[in-house]
Write a protein that holds these residues in place. Sequence first.
Motif, PDB file in Angstrom:
ATOM      1  N   ASP A 154      20.237  37.579  71.967  1.00  0.00           N
ATOM      2  CA  ASP A 154      19.635  38.521  71.026  1.00  0.00           C
ATOM      3  C   ASP A 154      18.481  39.297  71.657  1.00  0.00           C
ATOM      4  OD1 ASP A 154      21.475  37.574  69.233  1.00  0.00           O
ATOM      5  OD2 ASP A 154      20.007  36.832  67.779  1.00  0.00           O
ATOM      6  N   GLY A 155      17.651  38.611  72.413  1.00  0.00           N
ATOM      7  CA  GLY A 155      16.532  39.280  73.073  1.00  0.00           C
ATOM      8  C   GLY A 155      17.002  40.301  74.090  1.00  0.00           C
ATOM      9  N   PHE A 156      18.035  39.940  74.834  1.00  0.00           N
ATOM     10  CA  PHE A 156      18.585  40.855  75.827  1.00  0.00           C
ATOM     11  C   PHE A 156      19.100  42.123  75.165  1.00  0.00           C
ATOM     12  CE2 PHE A 156      22.313  42.554  78.000  1.00  0.00           C
ATOM     13  CZ  PHE A 156      21.767  42.879  79.229  1.00  0.00           C
ATOM     14  N   TRP A 157      19.914  41.983  74.095  1.00  0.00           N
ATOM     15  CA  TRP A 157      20.492  43.162  73.451  1.00  0.00           C
ATOM     16  C   TRP A 157      19.448  43.959  72.685  1.00  0.00           C
ATOM     17  CZ3 TRP A 157      24.279  45.340  75.496  1.00  0.00           C
ATOM     18  CH2 TRP A 157      25.253  44.587  76.153  1.00  0.00           C
ATOM     19  N   ALA A 158      18.422  43.293  72.161  1.00  0.00           N
ATOM     20  CA  ALA A 158      17.325  44.027  71.518  1.00  0.00           C
ATOM     21  C   ALA A 158      16.613  44.905  72.549  1.00  0.00           C
ATOM     22  CB  ALA A 158      16.343  43.053  70.871  1.00  0.00           C
TER      23      ALA A 158
ATOM     24  N   ALA B 126      23.232  50.397  95.962  1.00  0.00           N
ATOM     25  CA  ALA B 126      22.935  49.222  95.149  1.00  0.00           C
ATOM     26  C   ALA B 126      21.465  49.180  94.762  1.00  0.00           C
ATOM     27  CB  ALA B 126      23.332  47.950  95.890  1.00  0.00           C
ATOM     28  N   ALA B 127      20.572  49.594  95.667  1.00  0.00           N
ATOM     29  CA  ALA B 127      19.140  49.588  95.375  1.00  0.00           C
ATOM     30  C   ALA B 127      18.776  50.581  94.273  1.00  0.00           C
ATOM     31  CB  ALA B 127      18.346  49.903  96.643  1.00  0.00           C
ATOM     32  N   ALA B 128      19.581  51.628  94.114  1.00  0.00           N
ATOM     33  CA  ALA B 128      19.305  52.640  93.091  1.00  0.00           C
ATOM     34  C   ALA B 128      19.987  52.323  91.759  1.00  0.00           C
ATOM     35  CB  ALA B 128      19.758  54.007  93.590  1.00  0.00           C
ATOM     36  N   ALA B 129      20.716  51.227  91.679  1.00  0.00           N
ATOM     37  CA  ALA B 129      21.435  50.872  90.459  1.00  0.00           C
ATOM     38  C   ALA B 129      20.472  50.538  89.325  1.00  0.00           C
ATOM     39  CB  ALA B 129      22.363  49.688  90.726  1.00  0.00           C
ATOM     40  N   ASN B 130      20.945  50.674  88.097  1.00  0.00           N
ATOM     41  CA  ASN B 130      20.139  50.353  86.928  1.00  0.00           C
ATOM     42  C   ASN B 130      19.994  48.852  86.717  1.00  0.00           C
ATOM     43  OD1 ASN B 130      19.706  53.035  86.140  1.00  0.00           O
ATOM     44  ND2 ASN B 130      21.680  53.111  85.139  1.00  0.00           N
ATOM     45  N   ALA B 131      20.846  48.061  87.325  1.00  0.00           N
ATOM     46  CA  ALA B 131      20.822  46.616  87.113  1.00  0.00           C
ATOM     47  C   ALA B 131      21.388  45.902  88.333  1.00  0.00           C
ATOM     48  CB  ALA B 131      21.646  46.260  85.878  1.00  0.00           C
ATOM     49  N   ASP B 132      21.135  44.603  88.394  1.00  0.00           N
ATOM     50  CA  ASP B 132      21.729  43.778  89.437  1.00  0.00           C
ATOM     51  C   ASP B 132      22.343  42.545  88.769  1.00  0.00           C
ATOM     52  OD1 ASP B 132      19.649  41.963  88.908  1.00  0.00           O
ATOM     53  OD2 ASP B 132      18.426  42.690  90.563  1.00  0.00           O
ATOM     54  N   ALA B 133      22.782  41.600  89.540  1.00  0.00           N
ATOM     55  CA  ALA B 133      23.489  40.435  89.001  1.00  0.00           C
ATOM     56  C   ALA B 133      22.626  39.596  88.052  1.00  0.00           C
ATOM     57  CB  ALA B 133      24.001  39.568  90.146  1.00  0.00           C
ATOM     58  N   SER B 134      21.314  39.691  88.144  1.00  0.00           N
ATOM     59  CA  SER B 134      20.446  38.899  87.268  1.00  0.00           C
ATOM     60  C   SER B 134      20.579  39.299  85.799  1.00  0.00           C
ATOM     61  CB  SER B 134      18.979  39.026  87.705  1.00  0.00           C
ATOM     62  OG  SER B 134      18.500  40.336  87.448  1.00  0.00           O
ATOM     63  N   ILE B 135      21.156  40.454  85.543  1.00  0.00           N
ATOM     64  CA  ILE B 135      21.341  40.905  84.164  1.00  0.00           C
ATOM     65  C   ILE B 135      22.205  39.916  83.381  1.00  0.00           C
ATOM     66  CG2 ILE B 135      23.372  42.371  84.540  1.00  0.00           C
ATOM     67  CD1 ILE B 135      22.012  44.443  82.710  1.00  0.00           C
ATOM     68  N   TYR B 136      23.182  39.303  84.041  1.00  0.00           N
ATOM     69  CA  TYR B 136      24.047  38.333  83.372  1.00  0.00           C
ATOM     70  C   TYR B 136      23.268  37.079  82.991  1.00  0.00           C
ATOM     71  CZ  TYR B 136      27.657  41.400  85.197  1.00  0.00           C
ATOM     72  OH  TYR B 136      28.426  42.493  85.489  1.00  0.00           O
TER      73      TYR B 136
END
Length: 116
Positions: free
Chosen positions: A37-41, A19-29
């Motif tokens: 729009d800012g997120f997808w940009a 999990a520590a090596a993952a590209n993202a965590d739950a905060s991505i949502y």
Amino acid sequence: MTDTTAEHRDVYPPTAEFAAAANADASIYERATADRDGFWAEQAQRLHWHQPWDRVLDWDDAPFARWFTGGKLNVAYNCVDRHVADGYGDQVAIHWEGEPGDSRSITYAQLQAEVK
């Protein structure tokens, strides 16, 4: 008719190291919800664009959405060539495992040569 779908209730969470090596965590949502729009940009900046987009998301013809209007990219370039250009040509792009003892690793540079 009998339902043959198996019910699996087991949960197999990832290890803390994985999990520590993952590209993202739950905060991505949360980030995506707060500023779509800012997120997808931000995510789109991870790709190489031959021509930048004018607008991240166009809902002017709802219910039809158009993403990254005006932008142009080359999928093949983004999958292979940019990795070679960025100095990762010797890194494995594809590792294939077949029957025991039957495997092959292909680097980005080798893959680029094969697909050209």
